[in-house]
Design an enzyme around this catalytic site. Structure first.
Site, PDB file in Angstrom:
ATOM      1  N   ALA A 178      29.559  39.648  38.344  1.00 13.36           N
ATOM      2  CA  ALA A 178      30.459  40.332  39.299  1.00 13.36           C
ATOM      3  C   ALA A 178      30.397  39.626  40.652  1.00 13.36           C
ATOM      4  O   ALA A 178      31.181  38.708  40.909  1.00 13.36           O
ATOM      5  CB  ALA A 178      30.080  41.801  39.394  1.00 13.36           C
ATOM      6  N   ARG A 179      29.458  40.012  41.472  1.00 15.24           N
ATOM      7  CA  ARG A 179      29.264  39.371  42.772  1.00 15.24           C
ATOM      8  C   ARG A 179      27.784  39.386  43.115  1.00 15.24           C
ATOM      9  O   ARG A 179      27.092  40.395  42.897  1.00 15.24           O
ATOM     10  CB  ARG A 179      30.030  40.108  43.880  1.00 15.24           C
ATOM     11  CG  ARG A 179      31.527  39.865  43.898  1.00 15.24           C
ATOM     12  CD  ARG A 179      31.899  38.431  44.305  1.00 15.24           C
ATOM     13  NE  ARG A 179      33.320  38.231  44.372  1.00 15.24           N
ATOM     14  CZ  ARG A 179      34.102  37.811  43.369  1.00 15.24           C
ATOM     15  NH1 ARG A 179      33.563  37.519  42.190  1.00 15.24           N
ATOM     16  NH2 ARG A 179      35.401  37.649  43.551  1.00 15.24           N
ATOM     17  N   GLU A 228      27.027  31.527  47.691  1.00 16.50           N
ATOM     18  CA  GLU A 228      27.646  30.438  46.922  1.00 16.50           C
ATOM     19  C   GLU A 228      28.274  29.402  47.844  1.00 16.50           C
ATOM     20  O   GLU A 228      28.787  29.778  48.899  1.00 16.50           O
ATOM     21  CB  GLU A 228      28.729  31.014  46.002  1.00 16.50           C
ATOM     22  CG  GLU A 228      28.147  31.930  44.960  1.00 16.50           C
ATOM     23  CD  GLU A 228      29.191  32.549  44.049  1.00 16.50           C
ATOM     24  OE1 GLU A 228      30.325  32.034  43.989  1.00 16.50           O
ATOM     25  OE2 GLU A 228      28.863  33.548  43.397  1.00 16.50           O
ATOM     26  N   HIS A 285      29.541  30.159  38.803  1.00 21.52           N
ATOM     27  CA  HIS A 285      30.695  31.069  38.980  1.00 21.52           C
ATOM     28  C   HIS A 285      31.875  30.619  38.105  1.00 21.52           C
ATOM     29  O   HIS A 285      32.946  30.258  38.615  1.00 21.52           O
ATOM     30  CB  HIS A 285      31.120  31.142  40.453  1.00 21.52           C
ATOM     31  CG  HIS A 285      31.979  32.348  40.746  1.00 21.52           C
ATOM     32  ND1 HIS A 285      31.970  33.018  41.941  1.00 21.52           N
ATOM     33  CD2 HIS A 285      32.891  33.009  39.976  1.00 21.52           C
ATOM     34  CE1 HIS A 285      32.828  34.026  41.910  1.00 21.52           C
ATOM     35  NE2 HIS A 285      33.409  34.046  40.713  1.00 21.52           N
ATOM     36  N   GLY A 330      34.934  49.492  34.441  1.00 23.80           N
ATOM     37  CA  GLY A 330      36.370  49.243  34.608  1.00 23.80           C
ATOM     38  C   GLY A 330      36.847  48.385  33.451  1.00 23.80           C
ATOM     39  O   GLY A 330      36.288  48.443  32.351  1.00 23.80           O
ATOM     40  N   ARG A 331      37.850  47.563  33.724  1.00 23.64           N
ATOM     41  CA  ARG A 331      38.404  46.722  32.651  1.00 23.64           C
ATOM     42  C   ARG A 331      37.339  45.798  32.067  1.00 23.64           C
ATOM     43  O   ARG A 331      37.181  45.699  30.849  1.00 23.64           O
ATOM     44  CB  ARG A 331      39.524  45.835  33.197  1.00 23.64           C
ATOM     45  CG  ARG A 331      40.780  46.547  33.591  1.00 23.64           C
ATOM     46  CD  ARG A 331      41.818  45.474  33.921  1.00 23.64           C
ATOM     47  NE  ARG A 331      43.034  46.025  34.454  1.00 23.64           N
ATOM     48  CZ  ARG A 331      43.252  46.246  35.761  1.00 23.64           C
ATOM     49  NH1 ARG A 331      42.323  45.966  36.648  1.00 23.64           N
ATOM     50  NH2 ARG A 331      44.399  46.744  36.159  1.00 23.64           N
ATOM     51  N   ILE A 332      36.609  45.102  32.948  1.00 21.66           N
ATOM     52  CA  ILE A 332      35.645  44.104  32.446  1.00 21.66           C
ATOM     53  C   ILE A 332      34.469  44.801  31.775  1.00 21.66           C
ATOM     54  O   ILE A 332      34.042  44.406  30.675  1.00 21.66           O
ATOM     55  CB  ILE A 332      35.182  43.162  33.591  1.00 21.66           C
ATOM     56  CG1 ILE A 332      36.386  42.352  34.102  1.00 21.66           C
ATOM     57  CG2 ILE A 332      34.077  42.224  33.117  1.00 21.66           C
ATOM     58  CD1 ILE A 332      36.131  41.527  35.353  1.00 21.66           C
ATOM     59  N   GLY A 344      32.813  32.530  35.276  1.00 20.71           N
ATOM     60  CA  GLY A 344      33.079  33.660  34.386  1.00 20.71           C
ATOM     61  C   GLY A 344      34.496  33.697  33.847  1.00 20.71           C
ATOM     62  O   GLY A 344      34.724  34.024  32.687  1.00 20.71           O
ATOM     63  N   ARG A 352      31.604  55.181  39.301  1.00 24.27           N
ATOM     64  CA  ARG A 352      31.827  56.212  40.331  1.00 24.27           C
ATOM     65  C   ARG A 352      32.495  57.430  39.721  1.00 24.27           C
ATOM     66  O   ARG A 352      32.299  58.548  40.130  1.00 24.27           O
ATOM     67  CB  ARG A 352      32.573  55.631  41.522  1.00 24.27           C
ATOM     68  CG  ARG A 352      34.066  55.554  41.400  1.00 24.27           C
ATOM     69  CD  ARG A 352      34.688  54.679  42.449  1.00 24.27           C
ATOM     70  NE  ARG A 352      35.468  53.658  41.762  1.00 24.27           N
ATOM     71  CZ  ARG A 352      36.786  53.496  41.913  1.00 24.27           C
ATOM     72  NH1 ARG A 352      37.447  54.213  42.770  1.00 24.27           N
ATOM     73  NH2 ARG A 352      37.425  52.571  41.243  1.00 24.27           N
TER      74      ARG A 352
HETATM   75  C1  8YV Z   1      37.875  33.914  40.056  1.00 26.72           C
HETATM   76  C2  8YV Z   1      36.443  35.973  40.358  1.00 26.72           C
HETATM   77  O1  8YV Z   1      37.849  32.749  39.364  1.00 26.72           O
HETATM   78  O2  8YV Z   1      38.634  36.825  40.286  1.00 26.72           O
HETATM   79  C3  8YV Z   1      37.489  36.964  40.678  1.00 26.72           C
HETATM   80  O3  8YV Z   1      37.157  37.941  41.354  1.00 26.72           O
HETATM   81  O4  8YV Z   1      35.338  36.173  40.661  1.00 26.72           O
HETATM   82  C4  8YV Z   1      36.660  34.693  39.684  1.00 26.72           C
HETATM   83  O5  8YV Z   1      36.462  34.870  38.328  1.00 26.72           O
HETATM   84  C5  8YV Z   1      37.904  33.646  41.521  1.00 26.72           C
HETATM   85  O6  8YV Z   1      37.838  34.798  42.274  1.00 26.72           O
HETATM   86  C6  8YV Z   1      39.158  32.881  41.931  1.00 26.72           C
HETATM   87  O7  8YV Z   1      39.476  33.115  43.276  1.00 26.72           O
END
Ligand code: 8YV
Length: 328
Positions: free
Chosen positions: A242-243, A272, A290, A159-161, A292, A181
């Site tokens: 990502a997650r 987390e 976290h 995607g974008r990232i 990023g 996907r």
């Molecule tokens: C955000 C992130 O800082 O935007 C997201 O999905 O994972 C983070 O980089 C965080 O979610 C802020 O709520």
């Protein structure tokens, strides 16, 4: 939306400029000391707000949504990922959900590239050595890492990232491979210089570095299962901005401990802010908190998106960043 000034409850401290504007436009209830809401505080916010502005640290579960008051019509999340919100439950209650896509792409891609470099070139291990006062001087064979140039970067989620990561990695001489996907149109693939793999399993078997850039959805939970992690070769590195939920973290730790993987660069975790102690014990792992998308510029841009989404909603316009439920 009632005609009086809407009450907007913000669960965490946001940049000053954003809070000032929120106060000017709305009946804003801000979180001055930035302490995450307890379950009771969140329930109270849901009961009183017209608009809730949560972040990734708030679990907006079906039960929490069920307890929302009749006034709550919009959840304008501060962040791109929406896996902390039960979207189906919100939809069923007629509560609209918005996020802040696009504005944290470059920051997250920068962090991803930094983690690729940090793991492959052992940057944090070197820094630890220096700070521990244990550096004994240059040697031809000390602190040897691996060169990103010429290696295959496999991106899960283009995607974008993912695309922004690909752009950066190409400048470091990496070849770009991806699984998504949906395959990108040929002209996009050519522009990015990326090779599509229909089979994630086959791509994993060829990767030197795997970067996880897909959202966490029911379809991507533990997508990197023990079986799939075992497809990565022992010299491969895994980077996750990502997650945590996309990776079976226990299986990842086992693979790292047994040196079935060369290393991992992690910005996100399964539980987390807890980080499994076994990860911290491994020299081959770089752990970030976290962060990023943690730039001041990015946080202000996220806040601006939140303001625009609320304002559009309150004025009866289409909400620009309304979240539409799709699969991965
Ligand atoms: C955000 C992130 O800082 O935007 C997201 O999905 O994972 C983070 O980089 C965080 O979610 C802020 O709520």
């Amino acid at each position: 939306m009632p005609s009086k000034t809407p009450r907007v409850v913000v669960t965490r401290k946001l940049p000053d400029r954003i809070e000032t504007r929120l106060r000017e436009l709305f009946d804003a209830r801000l979180n001055r000391d930035d302490r995450p809401f307890t379950a009771d505080e969140l329930a109270e916010a849901m009961a009183q707000a017209d608009v809730l502005v949560p972040t990734v640290t708030d679990r907006i579960s079906a039960a929490v949504i069920a307890a929302a008051g009749p006034r709550l019509r919009l959840i304008a999340s501060f962040g791109t990922g929406v896996d902390h919100i039960d979207l189906d439950a919100a939809k069923a209650r007629g509560i609209l959900v918005a996020n802040t896509p696009g504005v944290l792409t470059e920051d997250t891609a920068d962090t991803t590239m930094a983690l690729i470099l940090a793991t492959m070139r052992r940057l944090t291990a070197g820094e630890r050595l220096v700070r521990a006062g244990e550096w004994e001087g240059w040697s031809p064979t000390s602190m040897l890492g691996h060169r990103p140039g010429g290696k295959k970067l496999a991106i899960l989620g283009m995607g974008r990232i993912g695309t922004a990561v690909a752009r950066r990695a190409r400048a470091f001489g990496m070849s770009i491979h991806y699984h998504n996907r949906r395959r990108l149109p040929p002209e996009r693939e050519a522009e990015i210089g990326a090779t599509w793999w229909e089979s994630l399993d086959q791509m994993l078997g060829q990767a030197d570095v795997l970067s996880i850039n897909c959202p966490h959805t029911p379809a991507t939970f533990h997508l990197l299962s023990a079986r799939r992690l075992a497809l990565l070769r022992p010299h491969a590195f895994l980077v996750n901005t990502a997650r945590g939920e996309v990776v079976d973290e226990a299986a990842l730790i086992r693979a790292l401990e047994r040196r079935e993987l060369a290393g991992a660069g992690l910005d996100v975790y399964a539980r987390e802010p807890e980080i499994d102690r076994r990860l911290l014990a491994l020299d081959s792992v770089v752990c970030l908190p976290h962060m990023g998308s943690a730039t001041l510029e990015g946080r202000i841009a996220m806040g601006e998106r939140v303001l625009i989404n609320i304002r559009a909603f309150v004025d009866g316009h289409a909400v620009p960043d309304r979240v539409v439920i799709t699969g991965f």
